[in-house]
Design an enzyme around this catalytic site. Sequence first.
Site, short mmCIF file in Angstrom:
data_model
loop_
_atom_site.label_atom_id
_atom_site.label_comp_id
_atom_site.label_asym_id
_atom_site.label_seq_id
_atom_site.Cartn_x
_atom_site.Cartn_y
_atom_site.Cartn_z
N ALA A 35 0.84 -1.20 0.00
CA ALA A 35 0.00 0.00 0.00
C ALA A 35 0.88 1.25 0.00
O ALA A 35 1.91 1.30 0.67
CB ALA A 35 -0.91 0.00 1.22
N THR A 36 0.44 2.26 -0.72
CA THR A 36 1.17 3.52 -0.76
C THR A 36 1.38 4.12 0.63
O THR A 36 2.50 4.58 0.92
CB THR A 36 0.46 4.52 -1.70
OG1 THR A 36 0.35 3.93 -2.99
CG2 THR A 36 1.21 5.83 -1.79
N MET A 39 4.44 2.59 2.12
CA MET A 39 5.67 3.09 1.50
C MET A 39 6.02 4.46 2.08
O MET A 39 7.18 4.73 2.40
CB MET A 39 5.53 3.16 -0.02
CG MET A 39 6.81 3.62 -0.71
SD MET A 39 6.61 3.89 -2.49
CE MET A 39 5.70 5.45 -2.49
N VAL A 40 5.02 5.32 2.23
CA VAL A 40 5.25 6.66 2.80
C VAL A 40 5.76 6.53 4.24
O VAL A 40 6.70 7.22 4.64
CB VAL A 40 3.96 7.51 2.72
CG1 VAL A 40 4.09 8.78 3.55
CG2 VAL A 40 3.65 7.84 1.27
N MET A 43 9.38 5.74 4.19
CA MET A 43 10.19 6.90 3.83
C MET A 43 10.33 7.85 5.02
O MET A 43 11.41 8.39 5.28
CB MET A 43 9.58 7.62 2.63
CG MET A 43 9.68 6.83 1.35
SD MET A 43 8.71 7.62 0.04
CE MET A 43 9.34 6.76 -1.41
N GLU A 44 9.23 8.05 5.76
CA GLU A 44 9.29 8.91 6.94
C GLU A 44 10.24 8.31 7.99
O GLU A 44 11.02 9.04 8.62
CB GLU A 44 7.90 9.10 7.53
CG GLU A 44 7.02 10.00 6.71
CD GLU A 44 5.90 10.61 7.53
OE1 GLU A 44 6.18 11.16 8.61
OE2 GLU A 44 4.75 10.55 7.08
N GLY A 63 6.67 14.83 10.69
CA GLY A 63 6.49 15.11 9.27
C GLY A 63 5.60 16.31 9.06
O GLY A 63 4.61 16.49 9.77
N HIS A 70 4.40 6.82 -6.29
CA HIS A 70 4.51 5.36 -6.15
C HIS A 70 4.62 4.82 -7.56
O HIS A 70 3.65 4.87 -8.32
CB HIS A 70 3.28 4.83 -5.41
CG HIS A 70 3.48 3.47 -4.85
ND1 HIS A 70 2.68 2.98 -3.85
CD2 HIS A 70 4.39 2.49 -5.11
CE1 HIS A 70 3.07 1.75 -3.53
NE2 HIS A 70 4.10 1.44 -4.29
N ARG A 114 10.40 17.55 7.43
CA ARG A 114 10.18 17.29 8.85
C ARG A 114 10.57 18.52 9.64
O ARG A 114 11.41 19.31 9.18
CB ARG A 114 10.99 16.08 9.35
CG ARG A 114 10.60 14.78 8.66
CD ARG A 114 11.26 13.57 9.29
NE ARG A 114 10.59 13.14 10.50
CZ ARG A 114 9.44 12.50 10.55
NH1 ARG A 114 8.78 12.21 9.45
NH2 ARG A 114 8.91 12.15 11.71
#
Length: 132
Positions: A35-36, A39-40, A43-44, A63, A70, A114
């Site tokens: 799921a996107t 993935m986010v 990354m965070e 954040g 994606h 951030r």
Amino acid sequence: MRQIPLGAKGTFTLRVLPEHLANRFKDAMLPQVLATPVMVLMMENAALNAIRPYLDPGESAVGTAIDVRHLAATPIGHEVRAEAEVIKAEGKHLEFRVSAHDEMEEIGRGTHRRAIIDLGSFNERLAGKSKR
């Protein structure tokens, strides 16, 4: 807060499990792929890992913005590695170049911002909001 150098890097790795799939987060009709939002999240976490050595006790970072694409689907069982690199630092505000790769290809990339926070002050502010 110590000075955070440009080029500081962090990573976060995850093996795609059933709880990470798009068909669990949104619509059961979706294919069984990463799921996107997961993935986010990766990354965070990579961005936070990039700056963690420079944070003082009682500090963290939240954040404030994310702009990612994606690019490719990743099926269950594959390992995904997210990477983040500090590309801009202005006081407590940081910008990162982020990307994610599975075992075959790049699956996502973009930028992420951030802000460094004092956890005590942040928690006091939240407590004030919850009393309203």
